[in-house]
Design a protein around this motif. Structure first.
Motif, PDB file in Angstrom:
ATOM      1  N   LEU A 118     -48.510  98.026 -40.713  1.00  0.00           N
ATOM      2  CA  LEU A 118     -47.573  97.599 -41.755  1.00  0.00           C
ATOM      3  C   LEU A 118     -46.412  96.808 -41.147  1.00  0.00           C
ATOM      4  CD1 LEU A 118     -47.552 100.847 -43.926  1.00  0.00           C
ATOM      5  CD2 LEU A 118     -48.429  98.598 -44.630  1.00  0.00           C
ATOM      6  N   GLU A 119     -45.969  97.204 -39.970  1.00  0.00           N
ATOM      7  CA  GLU A 119     -44.913  96.465 -39.276  1.00  0.00           C
ATOM      8  C   GLU A 119     -45.428  95.104 -38.797  1.00  0.00           C
ATOM      9  OE1 GLU A 119     -42.636 100.423 -37.504  1.00  0.00           O
ATOM     10  OE2 GLU A 119     -43.951  99.248 -36.200  1.00  0.00           O
ATOM     11  N   ASP A 120     -46.594  95.100 -38.164  1.00  0.00           N
ATOM     12  CA  ASP A 120     -47.152  93.853 -37.625  1.00  0.00           C
ATOM     13  C   ASP A 120     -47.466  92.830 -38.708  1.00  0.00           C
ATOM     14  OD1 ASP A 120     -46.962  94.935 -35.089  1.00  0.00           O
ATOM     15  OD2 ASP A 120     -49.114  95.413 -34.925  1.00  0.00           O
ATOM     16  N   SER A 121     -47.866  93.299 -39.888  1.00  0.00           N
ATOM     17  CA  SER A 121     -48.203  92.381 -40.979  1.00  0.00           C
ATOM     18  C   SER A 121     -46.978  91.913 -41.757  1.00  0.00           C
ATOM     19  CB  SER A 121     -49.193  93.040 -41.938  1.00  0.00           C
ATOM     20  OG  SER A 121     -48.574  94.110 -42.632  1.00  0.00           O
ATOM     21  N   GLY A 122     -45.791  92.483 -41.443  1.00  0.00           N
ATOM     22  CA  GLY A 122     -44.565  92.062 -42.114  1.00  0.00           C
ATOM     23  C   GLY A 122     -44.261  92.818 -43.388  1.00  0.00           C
ATOM     24  N   VAL A 123     -45.111  93.771 -43.765  1.00  0.00           N
ATOM     25  CA  VAL A 123     -44.811  94.579 -44.958  1.00  0.00           C
ATOM     26  C   VAL A 123     -43.550  95.395 -44.693  1.00  0.00           C
ATOM     27  CG1 VAL A 123     -45.630  96.431 -46.474  1.00  0.00           C
ATOM     28  CG2 VAL A 123     -47.210  94.638 -45.726  1.00  0.00           C
ATOM     29  N   GLU A 180     -48.284 105.257 -50.001  1.00  0.00           N
ATOM     30  CA  GLU A 180     -47.589 106.533 -49.786  1.00  0.00           C
ATOM     31  C   GLU A 180     -46.707 106.470 -48.546  1.00  0.00           C
ATOM     32  OE1 GLU A 180     -47.229 109.337 -51.681  1.00  0.00           O
ATOM     33  OE2 GLU A 180     -48.142 107.989 -53.140  1.00  0.00           O
ATOM     34  N   ILE A 181     -47.190 105.830 -47.501  1.00  0.00           N
ATOM     35  CA  ILE A 181     -46.381 105.651 -46.294  1.00  0.00           C
ATOM     36  C   ILE A 181     -45.116 104.878 -46.632  1.00  0.00           C
ATOM     37  CG2 ILE A 181     -46.279 104.441 -44.067  1.00  0.00           C
ATOM     38  CD1 ILE A 181     -49.261 105.252 -43.683  1.00  0.00           C
ATOM     39  N   ASN A 235     -43.246 110.646 -36.965  1.00  0.00           N
ATOM     40  CA  ASN A 235     -44.628 110.319 -37.287  1.00  0.00           C
ATOM     41  C   ASN A 235     -45.391 111.563 -37.735  1.00  0.00           C
ATOM     42  OD1 ASN A 235     -46.945 108.506 -37.379  1.00  0.00           O
ATOM     43  ND2 ASN A 235     -47.682 109.761 -35.678  1.00  0.00           N
ATOM     44  N   VAL A 236     -45.124 112.691 -37.115  1.00  0.00           N
ATOM     45  CA  VAL A 236     -45.797 113.936 -37.489  1.00  0.00           C
ATOM     46  C   VAL A 236     -45.411 114.336 -38.914  1.00  0.00           C
ATOM     47  CG1 VAL A 236     -45.995 116.404 -36.952  1.00  0.00           C
ATOM     48  CG2 VAL A 236     -46.040 114.714 -35.098  1.00  0.00           C
ATOM     49  N   GLU A 237     -44.133 114.240 -39.262  1.00  0.00           N
ATOM     50  CA  GLU A 237     -43.691 114.560 -40.622  1.00  0.00           C
ATOM     51  C   GLU A 237     -44.322 113.606 -41.630  1.00  0.00           C
ATOM     52  OE1 GLU A 237     -39.180 116.272 -39.763  1.00  0.00           O
ATOM     53  OE2 GLU A 237     -39.505 114.101 -39.845  1.00  0.00           O
ATOM     54  N   LEU A 238     -44.318 112.314 -41.310  1.00  0.00           N
ATOM     55  CA  LEU A 238     -44.911 111.325 -42.205  1.00  0.00           C
ATOM     56  C   LEU A 238     -46.401 111.574 -42.380  1.00  0.00           C
ATOM     57  CD1 LEU A 238     -44.611 108.731 -43.883  1.00  0.00           C
ATOM     58  CD2 LEU A 238     -44.943 107.431 -41.770  1.00  0.00           C
ATOM     59  N   ALA A 239     -47.083 111.849 -41.296  1.00  0.00           N
ATOM     60  CA  ALA A 239     -48.525 112.118 -41.366  1.00  0.00           C
ATOM     61  C   ALA A 239     -48.808 113.294 -42.294  1.00  0.00           C
ATOM     62  CB  ALA A 239     -49.071 112.378 -39.964  1.00  0.00           C
ATOM     63  N   GLY A 240     -47.999 114.331 -42.199  1.00  0.00           N
ATOM     64  CA  GLY A 240     -48.175 115.483 -43.082  1.00  0.00           C
ATOM     65  C   GLY A 240     -47.975 115.138 -44.540  1.00  0.00           C
ATOM     66  N   ARG A 269     -50.962 104.318 -36.410  1.00  0.00           N
ATOM     67  CA  ARG A 269     -51.649 103.012 -36.450  1.00  0.00           C
ATOM     68  C   ARG A 269     -51.354 102.279 -37.752  1.00  0.00           C
ATOM     69  NH1 ARG A 269     -55.761 105.694 -33.727  1.00  0.00           N
ATOM     70  NH2 ARG A 269     -56.908 106.179 -35.638  1.00  0.00           N
ATOM     71  N   ARG A 270     -51.363 103.006 -38.860  1.00  0.00           N
ATOM     72  CA  ARG A 270     -51.084 102.378 -40.159  1.00  0.00           C
ATOM     73  C   ARG A 270     -49.648 101.849 -40.220  1.00  0.00           C
ATOM     74  NH1 ARG A 270     -54.111 103.185 -44.908  1.00  0.00           N
ATOM     75  NH2 ARG A 270     -56.125 104.144 -44.519  1.00  0.00           N
ATOM     76  N   VAL A 271     -48.691 102.636 -39.739  1.00  0.00           N
ATOM     77  CA  VAL A 271     -47.300 102.184 -39.730  1.00  0.00           C
ATOM     78  C   VAL A 271     -47.178 100.940 -38.857  1.00  0.00           C
ATOM     79  CG1 VAL A 271     -44.933 102.755 -39.032  1.00  0.00           C
ATOM     80  CG2 VAL A 271     -46.310 104.443 -40.267  1.00  0.00           C
ATOM     81  N   LYS A 272     -47.807 100.954 -37.697  1.00  0.00           N
ATOM     82  CA  LYS A 272     -47.776  99.786 -36.789  1.00  0.00           C
ATOM     83  C   LYS A 272     -48.393  98.569 -37.476  1.00  0.00           C
ATOM     84  CE  LYS A 272     -47.553  98.015 -32.461  1.00  0.00           C
ATOM     85  NZ  LYS A 272     -46.944  96.717 -32.675  1.00  0.00           N
TER      86      LYS A 272
END
Length: 165
Positions: A46-51, A12-13, A25-30, A41-44
């Motif tokens: 996803l970025e760190d893992s290269g997704v 979903e993210i 981030n607040v809009e995305l979290a909602g 943390r999830r977005v970070k």
């Protein structure tokens, strides 16, 4: 199947960020029913893992004067890995090349070129493409009208994969 350990919230993210990369981030979290800290943390992750490998603005080509899109097929004469890699390196270093693919079939390389005019493409073709050592044949396919470009990646297969876990 996917190499990373994505779950439904990650999916979903990704869908939401592909639709609008400028969401706060607040809009995305909602939108994904999380509080802001876990969402960040999830977005970070996803970025760190290269997704997620970057963010960019989608610029309208015609509005900035790049009215011509050309799909160029190149056939390499000597099919050595070193020769093809050298050609790919040179081609992908050109700012006019917005995508480049190693393909199978009658061609070896397919590149998408954007330029302002036919005259600009003529210069790019004669001064650059036709001078590449090892390129045996160049075929140009001109886009008459762009019907879809820069689309979001289809992620439906991940939903099926996650449902089967």
């Amino acid at each position: 199947m996917p190499k990373s350990s994505l779950d439904k919230i990650d999916l979903e993210i990704l869908k939401n960020l592909q639709e609008d990369g400028r969401l706060t981030n607040v809009e995305l979290a909602g939108k994904v029913a999380l509080s802001p800290s876990p969402c960040l943390r999830r977005v970070k992750n996803l970025e760190d893992s290269g997704v997620i490998n970057g963010y960019q603005a989608s610029v309208d080509r015609k509005t900035v004067g790049l009215g011509m899109t050309v799909f160029v097929e190149m056939r390499v004469g000597k099919q050595s890995k070193a020769q093809i890699m050298m050609i790919i390196e040179r081609v992908t270093s050109q700012p006019e090349v917005v995508s480049c693919h190693l393909v199978s079939g009658q061609s070896d390389i397919l590149a998408e070129i954007v330029v302002p005019t036919l005259e600009a493409y003529d210069v790019f073709l004669s001064d650059f493409l036709m001078t590449l050592d090892g390129v045996e044949d160049v075929r140009s396919n001109f886009a008459i009208r762009t019907l879809k470009a820069n689309g979001a990646l289809p992620l439906q297969h991940l939903e099926t994969f996650l449902d089967n876990e």
